[in-house]
Design a protein around this motif. Structure first.
Motif, PDB file in Angstrom:
ATOM      1  N   LYS A  40       0.838  -1.198   0.000  1.00  0.00           N
ATOM      2  CA  LYS A  40       0.000   0.000   0.000  1.00  0.00           C
ATOM      3  C   LYS A  40       0.872   1.247   0.000  1.00  0.00           C
ATOM      4  CE  LYS A  40      -3.700   2.476   2.207  1.00  0.00           C
ATOM      5  NZ  LYS A  40      -4.794   2.467   3.139  1.00  0.00           N
ATOM      6  N   VAL A  41       0.469   2.206  -0.812  1.00  0.00           N
ATOM      7  CA  VAL A  41       1.077   3.531  -0.790  1.00  0.00           C
ATOM      8  C   VAL A  41      -0.052   4.560  -0.732  1.00  0.00           C
ATOM      9  CG1 VAL A  41       3.215   2.898  -1.999  1.00  0.00           C
ATOM     10  CG2 VAL A  41       1.257   3.673  -3.309  1.00  0.00           C
ATOM     11  N   VAL A  42       0.224   5.665  -0.053  1.00  0.00           N
ATOM     12  CA  VAL A  42      -0.748   6.751   0.086  1.00  0.00           C
ATOM     13  C   VAL A  42      -0.161   7.985  -0.577  1.00  0.00           C
ATOM     14  CG1 VAL A  42      -1.918   8.251   1.745  1.00  0.00           C
ATOM     15  CG2 VAL A  42      -1.723   5.809   2.214  1.00  0.00           C
ATOM     16  N   ILE A  43      -0.966   8.644  -1.400  1.00  0.00           N
ATOM     17  CA  ILE A  43      -0.550   9.875  -2.068  1.00  0.00           C
ATOM     18  C   ILE A  43      -1.177  11.037  -1.318  1.00  0.00           C
ATOM     19  CG2 ILE A  43      -0.530  11.174  -4.237  1.00  0.00           C
ATOM     20  CD1 ILE A  43      -1.010   8.432  -5.660  1.00  0.00           C
ATOM     21  N   GLU A  44      -0.310  11.958  -0.860  1.00  0.00           N
ATOM     22  CA  GLU A  44      -0.774  13.113  -0.094  1.00  0.00           C
ATOM     23  C   GLU A  44      -0.449  14.393  -0.850  1.00  0.00           C
ATOM     24  OE1 GLU A  44       1.605  12.609   3.404  1.00  0.00           O
ATOM     25  OE2 GLU A  44       0.278  11.077   4.251  1.00  0.00           O
ATOM     26  N   ASP A  45      -1.302  15.410  -0.668  1.00  0.00           N
ATOM     27  CA  ASP A  45      -1.003  16.710  -1.264  1.00  0.00           C
ATOM     28  C   ASP A  45       0.055  17.413  -0.423  1.00  0.00           C
ATOM     29  OD1 ASP A  45      -2.345  17.775   0.946  1.00  0.00           O
ATOM     30  OD2 ASP A  45      -4.130  18.335  -0.194  1.00  0.00           O
ATOM     31  N   VAL A  46       0.401  18.648  -0.779  1.00  0.00           N
ATOM     32  CA  VAL A  46       1.468  19.362  -0.076  1.00  0.00           C
ATOM     33  C   VAL A  46       1.098  19.688   1.371  1.00  0.00           C
ATOM     34  CG1 VAL A  46       2.587  20.288  -2.145  1.00  0.00           C
ATOM     35  CG2 VAL A  46       0.711  21.553  -1.082  1.00  0.00           C
ATOM     36  N   ASN A  47      -0.194  19.649   1.707  1.00  0.00           N
ATOM     37  CA  ASN A  47      -0.638  19.893   3.079  1.00  0.00           C
ATOM     38  C   ASN A  47      -0.649  18.621   3.923  1.00  0.00           C
ATOM     39  OD1 ASN A  47      -1.151  22.647   2.491  1.00  0.00           O
ATOM     40  ND2 ASN A  47      -3.110  22.067   1.578  1.00  0.00           N
ATOM     41  N   GLY A  48      -0.323  17.479   3.315  1.00  0.00           N
ATOM     42  CA  GLY A  48      -0.327  16.219   4.050  1.00  0.00           C
ATOM     43  C   GLY A  48      -1.666  15.511   4.058  1.00  0.00           C
ATOM     44  N   ASP A  49      -2.626  15.993   3.262  1.00  0.00           N
ATOM     45  CA  ASP A  49      -3.949  15.359   3.189  1.00  0.00           C
ATOM     46  C   ASP A  49      -3.936  14.256   2.135  1.00  0.00           C
ATOM     47  OD1 ASP A  49      -5.045  17.146   5.089  1.00  0.00           O
ATOM     48  OD2 ASP A  49      -5.345  18.652   3.511  1.00  0.00           O
ATOM     49  N   GLU A  50      -4.500  13.092   2.473  1.00  0.00           N
ATOM     50  CA  GLU A  50      -4.566  11.985   1.528  1.00  0.00           C
ATOM     51  C   GLU A  50      -5.499  12.341   0.374  1.00  0.00           C
ATOM     52  OE1 GLU A  50      -6.208   7.425   1.305  1.00  0.00           O
ATOM     53  OE2 GLU A  50      -5.214   8.034   3.165  1.00  0.00           O
ATOM     54  N   VAL A  51      -4.981  12.192  -0.855  1.00  0.00           N
ATOM     55  CA  VAL A  51      -5.793  12.455  -2.043  1.00  0.00           C
ATOM     56  C   VAL A  51      -6.024  11.189  -2.849  1.00  0.00           C
ATOM     57  CG1 VAL A  51      -5.197  14.904  -2.218  1.00  0.00           C
ATOM     58  CG2 VAL A  51      -3.761  13.211  -3.376  1.00  0.00           C
ATOM     59  N   ALA A  52      -5.153  10.185  -2.645  1.00  0.00           N
ATOM     60  CA  ALA A  52      -5.295   8.921  -3.374  1.00  0.00           C
ATOM     61  C   ALA A  52      -4.487   7.847  -2.658  1.00  0.00           C
ATOM     62  CB  ALA A  52      -4.812   9.076  -4.814  1.00  0.00           C
ATOM     63  N   SER A  53      -4.777   6.587  -3.008  1.00  0.00           N
ATOM     64  CA  SER A  53      -3.995   5.473  -2.466  1.00  0.00           C
ATOM     65  C   SER A  53      -3.967   4.344  -3.487  1.00  0.00           C
ATOM     66  CB  SER A  53      -4.580   4.982  -1.141  1.00  0.00           C
ATOM     67  OG  SER A  53      -5.849   4.409  -1.345  1.00  0.00           O
ATOM     68  N   VAL A  54      -2.971   3.500  -3.336  1.00  0.00           N
ATOM     69  CA  VAL A  54      -2.825   2.309  -4.180  1.00  0.00           C
ATOM     70  C   VAL A  54      -2.558   1.154  -3.236  1.00  0.00           C
ATOM     71  CG1 VAL A  54      -1.519   1.197  -6.032  1.00  0.00           C
ATOM     72  CG2 VAL A  54      -1.791   3.690  -6.031  1.00  0.00           C
ATOM     73  N   HIS A  55      -3.356   0.086  -3.355  1.00  0.00           N
ATOM     74  CA  HIS A  55      -3.076  -1.084  -2.525  1.00  0.00           C
ATOM     75  C   HIS A  55      -3.313  -2.355  -3.315  1.00  0.00           C
ATOM     76  CE1 HIS A  55      -7.462  -0.844  -1.854  1.00  0.00           C
ATOM     77  NE2 HIS A  55      -7.372  -2.142  -1.688  1.00  0.00           N
ATOM     78  N   ARG A  56      -2.570  -3.378  -2.930  1.00  0.00           N
ATOM     79  CA  ARG A  56      -2.665  -4.679  -3.593  1.00  0.00           C
ATOM     80  C   ARG A  56      -3.858  -5.424  -3.031  1.00  0.00           C
ATOM     81  NH1 ARG A  56      -0.611 -10.054  -3.084  1.00  0.00           N
ATOM     82  NH2 ARG A  56      -0.259 -10.935  -5.148  1.00  0.00           N
ATOM     83  N   GLN A  57      -4.642  -5.986  -3.919  1.00  0.00           N
ATOM     84  CA  GLN A  57      -5.749  -6.833  -3.486  1.00  0.00           C
ATOM     85  C   GLN A  57      -5.176  -8.214  -3.205  1.00  0.00           C
ATOM     86  OE1 GLN A  57      -8.738  -6.569  -6.525  1.00  0.00           O
ATOM     87  NE2 GLN A  57      -9.533  -4.664  -5.691  1.00  0.00           N
ATOM     88  N   ILE A  58      -5.400  -8.679  -1.999  1.00  0.00           N
ATOM     89  CA  ILE A  58      -4.806  -9.942  -1.564  1.00  0.00           C
ATOM     90  C   ILE A  58      -5.444 -11.136  -2.263  1.00  0.00           C
ATOM     91  CG2 ILE A  58      -4.322 -11.405   0.447  1.00  0.00           C
ATOM     92  CD1 ILE A  58      -2.782  -8.743   0.358  1.00  0.00           C
ATOM     93  N   ILE A  59      -6.752 -11.118  -2.396  1.00  0.00           N
ATOM     94  CA  ILE A  59      -7.447 -12.254  -3.009  1.00  0.00           C
ATOM     95  C   ILE A  59      -7.702 -11.933  -4.472  1.00  0.00           C
ATOM     96  CG2 ILE A  59      -9.499 -13.712  -2.919  1.00  0.00           C
ATOM     97  CD1 ILE A  59      -9.713 -12.963   0.053  1.00  0.00           C
ATOM     98  N   ALA A  60      -6.761 -12.346  -5.316  1.00  0.00           N
ATOM     99  CA  ALA A  60      -6.883 -12.148  -6.759  1.00  0.00           C
ATOM    100  C   ALA A  60      -6.024 -13.191  -7.450  1.00  0.00           C
ATOM    101  CB  ALA A  60      -6.428 -10.747  -7.150  1.00  0.00           C
ATOM    102  N   LEU A  61      -6.477 -13.662  -8.602  1.00  0.00           N
ATOM    103  CA  LEU A  61      -5.749 -14.680  -9.352  1.00  0.00           C
ATOM    104  C   LEU A  61      -4.376 -14.194  -9.801  1.00  0.00           C
ATOM    105  CD1 LEU A  61      -6.996 -17.375  -9.682  1.00  0.00           C
ATOM    106  CD2 LEU A  61      -7.745 -16.762 -11.966  1.00  0.00           C
ATOM    107  N   ARG A  62      -4.293 -12.950 -10.212  1.00  0.00           N
ATOM    108  CA  ARG A  62      -3.023 -12.356 -10.627  1.00  0.00           C
ATOM    109  C   ARG A  62      -2.865 -11.030  -9.895  1.00  0.00           C
ATOM    110  NH1 ARG A  62      -5.343 -10.538 -16.498  1.00  0.00           N
ATOM    111  NH2 ARG A  62      -7.446 -10.798 -15.766  1.00  0.00           N
TER     112      ARG A  62
END
Length: 164
Positions: A38-60
């Motif tokens: 998981k990674v979290v994308i924050e703006d210059v104020n430190g507020d979360e604007v987006a995130s990326v995380h791996r789905q654990i239950i997936a074929l690929r």
């Protein structure tokens, strides 16, 4: 144009995202205890604007991108693509994107309906991981930045598994 540059001496996958003038526009916090899933994308104020995380239950390998707390896309690696990496960026609705590139050169393009909407180049000349990202007008840069981070997580994961 954006530059995604890994931070020196960072614990986890931490990156700065700079605009074409070298100004920091986002900070990427790779959550250390999430085993690089998981990674979290924050703006210059430190507020979360987006995130990326791996789905654990997936074929690929599948990574979910959330923008503003809402699911924006799933990034999945295609199963059989010899000598090329190919990923689907599945967005809600019919306008899915395709990310494809060269394993050796680390050069990728992102296409929408066969038209290039972004180009990604991983620079080999720096000690830190650095991606140059060109995004076409009308395309959400957070979607592209999130997709590049999903690509980085997937490639790093496959490198770790091949080392074991």
């Amino acid at each position: 144009m954006f530059v995604i540059r890994e931070r020196f001496f960072a614990i986890g996958d931490d990156f700065d995202v700079l605009d074409e003038h070298g100004n920091k526009v986002y900070r990427v916090d790779g959550k250390v205890l999430s085993v690089r899933n998981k990674v979290v994308i924050e703006d210059v104020n430190g507020d979360e604007v987006a995130s990326v995380h791996r789905q654990i239950i997936a074929l690929r390998a599948t990574y979910e991108i959330q923008i503003g707390g809402e699911k924006a896309a799933e990034v999945r690696k295609k199963l059989f693509t010899p000598f090329r990496d190919k990923f689907t960026i599945d967005v809600p609705g019919p306008d899915d994107l395709t990310m494809k590139g060269d394993l050796l050169d680390h050069e990728y393009v992102i296409e929408l309906g066969g038209d290039e909407v972004a180009a990604v180049s991983k620079r080999w000349l720096t000690i830190r991981d650095t991606y140059a990202v060109q995004v076409a007008a009308g395309i959400n840069p957070l979607l592209i930045i999130g997709s590049v981070l999903a690509l980085d997580l997937a490639l790093e994961r496959s490198e770790r598994s091949s080392d074991e």
